[in-house]
Design an enzyme around this catalytic site. Structure first.
Site, mmCIF file in Angstrom:
data_model
loop_
_atom_site.group_PDB
_atom_site.id
_atom_site.type_symbol
_atom_site.label_atom_id
_atom_site.label_comp_id
_atom_site.label_asym_id
_atom_site.label_seq_id
_atom_site.Cartn_x
_atom_site.Cartn_y
_atom_site.Cartn_z
ATOM 1 N N HIS A 1 -2.098 2.465 -0.443
ATOM 2 C CA HIS A 1 -0.630 2.533 -0.494
ATOM 3 C C HIS A 1 -0.217 3.924 -0.026
ATOM 4 C CE1 HIS A 1 3.463 2.683 -1.762
ATOM 5 N NE2 HIS A 1 3.218 3.517 -2.749
ATOM 6 N N HIS B 1 3.104 6.565 1.712
ATOM 7 C CA HIS B 1 4.526 6.765 2.011
ATOM 8 C C HIS B 1 4.589 7.274 3.451
ATOM 9 C CE1 HIS B 1 5.307 7.570 -2.581
ATOM 10 N NE2 HIS B 1 4.879 6.352 -2.337
ATOM 11 N N TYR C 1 -3.635 -6.203 18.176
ATOM 12 C CA TYR C 1 -4.320 -5.576 17.036
ATOM 13 C C TYR C 1 -3.461 -5.566 15.786
ATOM 14 C CZ TYR C 1 -8.591 -4.738 19.396
ATOM 15 O OH TYR C 1 -9.789 -4.950 20.020
HETATM 16 ZN ZN LIG Z 1 4.539 4.802 -3.663
#
Ligand SMILES: [Zn+2]
Length: 212
Positions: free
Chosen positions: A94, A96, A121
């Site tokens: 995860h 940002h 891709y």
């Molecule tokens: Zn986050």
């Protein structure tokens, strides 16, 4: 500790530093998790991914309780909800990352298709991206929203926040997240241009050949 877990701990730190050094996860943002025999390894809360310590990584059990290491990321529930719906997932990333976050902020985006099929891709590594609505940090109802789509999508984009991507192992999850970030960058570069996207037939052929 098994040799596999020792290696995985080192791999998490190596990928964390690589992502950080390339500006894909600034400050203390972003988190990585990977499945081990007796639970999951997670990056600790408020950790900078550029300076992770293999021995200090958090280990949580099947219920998400901390077993050892530093306290796990506050976003561990995001990872656990994804794993709950994807038993074959070995790792989750995860971030940002700037361009993916930028796409997540665009108004009038189709939540079922926030980035169109620009390249082969992207289709092979991400398949179909789902855009989830905005939730405040720490809002646990986000866990339910992730669970609702995670069975059908191994990559989700949290609005005004960032991507969550699962893979069969750590390198697969990292490379898919990077593919998503680069495709988001391309998509933003091409906004306003007339596009020649992959056709539905071309996309279907890729899904058939490279099921994600
Ligand atoms: Zn986050």
């Amino acid at each position: 500790m098994s040799a596999t877990e020792t290696r995985l701990r080192e791999e998490i730190c190596w990928f964390g530093k690589s992502l950080y050094d390339r500006g894909l996860t600034p400050g203390s943002s972003g988190n990585i998790s990977a499945r081990v025999d007796d639970g999951w390894l997670m990056t600790p809360t408020n950790a900078c991914l550029g300076r992770l310590d293999p021995a200090a990584l958090s280990k949580v059990d099947a219920k998400g309780n901390s077993i050892s290491g530093d306290k796990p990321t506050k976003e561990s529930f995001l990872h656990l909800s994804m794993y709950a719906e994807r038993p074959s997932a070995g790792a989750i990333v995860h971030l940002h990352s700037t361009h993916s976050v930028a796409v997540s902020v665009l108004a009038d985006t189709d939540p079922e298709n926030p980035i169109p099929p620009i390249t082969a891709y992207y289709v092979m590594k991400i398949g179909k991206l789902a855009l989830l609505p905005y939730y405040a940090p720490g809002d646990l109802t986000l866990a339910n929203a992730v669970r609702e789509v995670a069975g059908r999508h191994h990559a989700v984009l949290l609005a005004n926040h960032g991507p969550v991507v699962a893979g069969k192992d750590l390198s697969t999850a990292v490379y898919a997240t990077e593919e998503l970030e680069e495709t988001a960058r391309l998509y933003l570069m091409l906004r306003g241009e007339r596009l020649r996207l992959l056709t539905p037939d071309q996309v279907a052929e890729l899904h058939l050949k490279y099921p994600s």
